[in-house]
Design an enzyme around this catalytic site. Structure first.
Site, PDB file in Angstrom:
ATOM      1  NE  ARG A  26      -2.352   1.059   3.661  1.00 18.08           N
ATOM      2  CZ  ARG A  26      -3.057   1.418   4.702  1.00 18.08           C
ATOM      3  NH1 ARG A  26      -4.373   1.368   4.645  1.00 18.08           N
ATOM      4  NH2 ARG A  26      -2.493   1.796   5.820  1.00 18.08           N
ATOM      5  CB  THR A  46      -1.796   7.234  -3.180  1.00 14.88           C
ATOM      6  OG1 THR A  46      -1.234   5.910  -3.282  1.00 14.88           O
ATOM      7  CG2 THR A  46      -0.866   8.224  -3.865  1.00 14.88           C
ATOM      8  CG  ASP A  92       3.025  -2.162   9.200  1.00 15.46           C
ATOM      9  OD1 ASP A  92       3.200  -3.364   8.888  1.00 15.46           O
ATOM     10  OD2 ASP A  92       3.129  -1.239   8.395  1.00 15.46           O
ATOM     11  CG  ASP A 135       6.700  -2.592   9.800  1.00 12.52           C
ATOM     12  OD1 ASP A 135       7.320  -3.106   8.853  1.00 12.52           O
ATOM     13  OD2 ASP A 135       6.419  -1.381   9.861  1.00 12.52           O
TER      14      ASP A 135
END
Ligand code: PRP
Ligand code: URA
Length: 209
Positions: A104, A108, A200, A203
């Site tokens: 991603r 944006t 995340d 991560d």
């Protein structure tokens, strides 16, 4: 419209709590995601069709059952979806595994595809697309579109946590795809992170950042 099913099994919910906890380190996070993926796979395969066969036991001939429907495929969305594959393969070891690589764009929030490798008989398989996070839904929707363009016709989407925005995106773009979740969270924040979420997923799984 595709259905949304939140898998409320107590073990899934208990383990998800530790997955959400920021104090949970990489090793435990990875193990817990693996375990929850297996439990979710157990739930998601509940309706698979069976056929009756005969088996010869050491004692006599018995009526028994075996899976009779389409063969299964697992398609993780790279990279975080990889964390759910081994747990699922523990339960369905004969499933083939395809990969769709998407990230991603942080500015944006639009998905960028960088890799696709799929089993050649994908059109004959019942596919379970897996990604821990369904946030805006852009990545999962693009992955499903990519799979359809390559011949896939039968898919489910399995995620740990979704935001309502992501669920709506999939229902709008792919009304033929049912969604299976461990939790449906409240909202997205201004950076497109699920709230309360788990942070995340990539991560935390791979110890990056
Ligand atoms: C995360 C996650 C999903 C996506 C969800 O991946 O694993 O693929 O974001 O967001 P969306 O629904 O708004 O598209 P990320 O882009 O961080 O890549 P990674 O798995 O390589 O870390
Ligand atoms: N991707 C993640 O890994 N976490 C989120 O909350 C949203 C997208």
């Amino acid at each position: 419209m595709g259905q949304v099913k939140v898998l409320n099994h107590p073990l899934i919910q208990h383990k998800l709590t530790f997955i959400r906890d920021y104090k949970t380190g990489t090793k435990a996070f990875r193990e817990l995601v693996d375990e929850v993926a297996a439990l979710m796979a157990f739930e998601i395969t509940r309706e698979l069709p069976l056929e009756e066969i005969e088996v010869e036991t050491p004692v006599t001939i018995a009526k028994a059952y075996q899976l009779s429907g389409k063969k299964l495929g697992i398609v993780p969305i790279l990279r975080a979806g990889l964390g759910m594959v081994d747990g699922m393969l523990n339960l369905i070891p004969a499933a083939k595994v395809g990969h769709v690589g998407l990230y991603r764009d942080p500015e944006t929030l639009m998905p960028v595809e960088y890799y696709v490798k799929l089993p050649s008989d994908i059109h004959e398989r019942e596919l379970i697309v897996v990604d821990p996070m369904l946030a805006t839904g852009g990545s999962a929707s693009a992955a499903i579109t990519s799979l359809k363009e390559r011949g896939a016709v039968n898919m489910k989407l399995m995620c740990l946590i979704a935001a309502p925005e992501g669920v709506k995106q999939i229902q709008d773009d792919h009304p033929d795809v049912d969604i299976y979740l461990a939790a449906l969270d409240e909202k997205l924040d201004e950076k497109g992170y699920i709230v309360p979420g788990l942070g995340d997923a990539g991560d935390r799984l791979f110890g990056t950042k």
